[in-house]
Design an enzyme around this catalytic site. Sequence first.
Site, PDB file in Angstrom:
ATOM      1  N   PHE A 173       0.864  -1.141  -0.040  1.00 33.26           N
ATOM      2  CA  PHE A 173      -0.214   0.140   0.027  1.00 33.26           C
ATOM      3  C   PHE A 173       0.902   1.227  -0.045  1.00 33.26           C
ATOM      4  O   PHE A 173       1.490   1.614   1.159  1.00 33.26           O
ATOM      5  CB  PHE A 173      -0.860   0.059   1.219  1.00 33.26           C
ATOM      6  N   ALA A 174       0.847   1.825  -1.169  1.00 28.55           N
ATOM      7  CA  ALA A 174       1.971   2.805  -1.352  1.00 28.55           C
ATOM      8  C   ALA A 174       1.677   4.421  -1.239  1.00 28.55           C
ATOM      9  O   ALA A 174       0.984   5.043  -2.406  1.00 28.55           O
ATOM     10  CB  ALA A 174       2.858   2.700  -2.534  1.00 28.55           C
ATOM     11  N   SER A 221       2.215   6.877   1.748  1.00 28.80           N
ATOM     12  CA  SER A 221       3.334   7.673   2.250  1.00 28.80           C
ATOM     13  C   SER A 221       4.464   8.160   1.391  1.00 28.80           C
ATOM     14  O   SER A 221       4.923   7.445   0.534  1.00 28.80           O
ATOM     15  CB  SER A 221       3.959   7.144   3.470  1.00 28.80           C
ATOM     16  N   GLU A 222       4.960   9.421   1.405  1.00 28.76           N
ATOM     17  CA  GLU A 222       6.020   9.911   0.741  1.00 28.76           C
ATOM     18  C   GLU A 222       6.830  10.508   1.717  1.00 28.76           C
ATOM     19  O   GLU A 222       6.573  10.933   2.801  1.00 28.76           O
ATOM     20  CB  GLU A 222       5.576  11.077  -0.289  1.00 28.76           C
ATOM     21  N   SER A 251       1.232  11.771   7.060  1.00 32.73           N
ATOM     22  CA  SER A 251      -0.183  11.837   7.705  1.00 32.73           C
ATOM     23  C   SER A 251      -0.919  12.672   6.831  1.00 32.73           C
ATOM     24  O   SER A 251      -2.241  12.517   6.634  1.00 32.73           O
ATOM     25  CB  SER A 251      -0.098  12.131   9.207  1.00 32.73           C
ATOM     26  N   GLU A 308      -0.566   4.668   9.359  1.00 31.84           N
ATOM     27  CA  GLU A 308      -1.736   4.682   9.250  1.00 31.84           C
ATOM     28  C   GLU A 308      -2.491   5.962   9.885  1.00 31.84           C
ATOM     29  O   GLU A 308      -3.778   5.647  10.216  1.00 31.84           O
ATOM     30  CB  GLU A 308      -2.426   3.370   9.578  1.00 31.84           C
ATOM     31  N   GLY A 309      -1.831   7.002  10.191  1.00 34.06           N
ATOM     32  CA  GLY A 309      -2.311   8.130  10.747  1.00 34.06           C
ATOM     33  C   GLY A 309      -1.812   8.243  12.073  1.00 34.06           C
ATOM     34  O   GLY A 309      -2.088   7.430  13.166  1.00 34.06           O
ATOM     35  N   GLU A 368      -1.422  12.099  16.847  1.00 30.34           N
ATOM     36  CA  GLU A 368      -1.990  13.343  16.541  1.00 30.34           C
ATOM     37  C   GLU A 368      -2.776  13.650  15.631  1.00 30.34           C
ATOM     38  O   GLU A 368      -3.915  14.467  15.687  1.00 30.34           O
ATOM     39  CB  GLU A 368      -0.559  14.392  16.446  1.00 30.34           C
TER      40      GLU A 368
END
Length: 369
Positions: free
Chosen positions: A115-116, A118-119, A124, A353-354, A357
């Site tokens: 599952f791509a 994030s960079e 988030s 996954e978040g 915060e």
Amino acid sequence: MPAFALEPEQQEWCAWLRTTAGERLRPLADKGDPGRVNRPLVAALGELGLLERLFASGALDLCLMRESLAYACTEAETALALQGLGAHPVAAHGTEAQRARWLPEVTAGRAVAAFALSEPDAGSDAAALALKAEPDGGGWRLTGEKCWISNAPEADFCTVFARTTEGAGARGVTAFLVPADRSGLSGTALDMLSPHPVGTLVFDGVRVGAGDVLGEPDRGFRVAMGTLNLFRPSVGAFAVGMAQAALDATVAHTARRSAFGGPLKDLQAVAHQVAEMATRTEAARLLVYGAAAAYDRGAPEVPKYSAMAKLLATETAQYVVDTAVQLHGARALRRGHLLEHLYREVRAPRIYEGATEVQRTIIAKELYR
């Protein structure tokens, strides 16, 4: 959120999962190379029918699987979850051809998914994605980088989120199914605190077409958020499984370890800490189950409950594991000890996954609607 209890057959299934994880999956995990995809372990999950069940059942089943596996084998839990996270967009939004090509391979444990999202500069804040999907004839070319991607760069295919419309925020993102053998796609493994397969993906003009789109163009953010709303409570379940393992180890240790003329459990300072560990763990479990049940019945409060479940459970697991280490003393810091393993495992769920915060931000936003 209504109260409920697990049915006897669900409790029996969880017990079977814990036993199977300890007896069959734990030995396979121990043979794996740190930081690499453990394909024999993934194949075993397929043989047991657990990967197929990922796509044939609801959020509560997913939570029960992740909690039960995490209790006895965190590596098996993570391998299962990553298959689901990477392939769920295909199951939920893929074309008939995409599903026919990849889902049988995923559920059998022969193909590994990623599952791509994030960079390097967009974690988030998923709406700030910068991976470009530039028009090219009847398709697009992907240019940019993804980072902190589980199963990268070894996955057989990736669900990739790229920007197809500049300046449109979340509304300008498209989800693509990208096989690993596409020209221009490369990656590098990263050495992490907990040695899971995590890496970067570099896209150098990778060609994708209309047949690679998952869902609709410019609607990929919905694909991502729908997937995360399903999997966020189950991240909490992973955390609860680790917390329960740490709690059980602590109860056993403080009952048999003697100090100051008697077992540690007779010291009020110790007993009260164990009581707090147990109470927080049970509270987190109930919130996770409640959020999963809300998802399964299609409740409108799913984003709020999913965020609450991930927030409380991951923070609770951090507290419980840390307290368990403290009550065990130096032995818990020795390489190979259960708590040394859990101490490294428990930190990342508060971020991926978040982050914690972000979950608080989601909860507040839902409350003020």
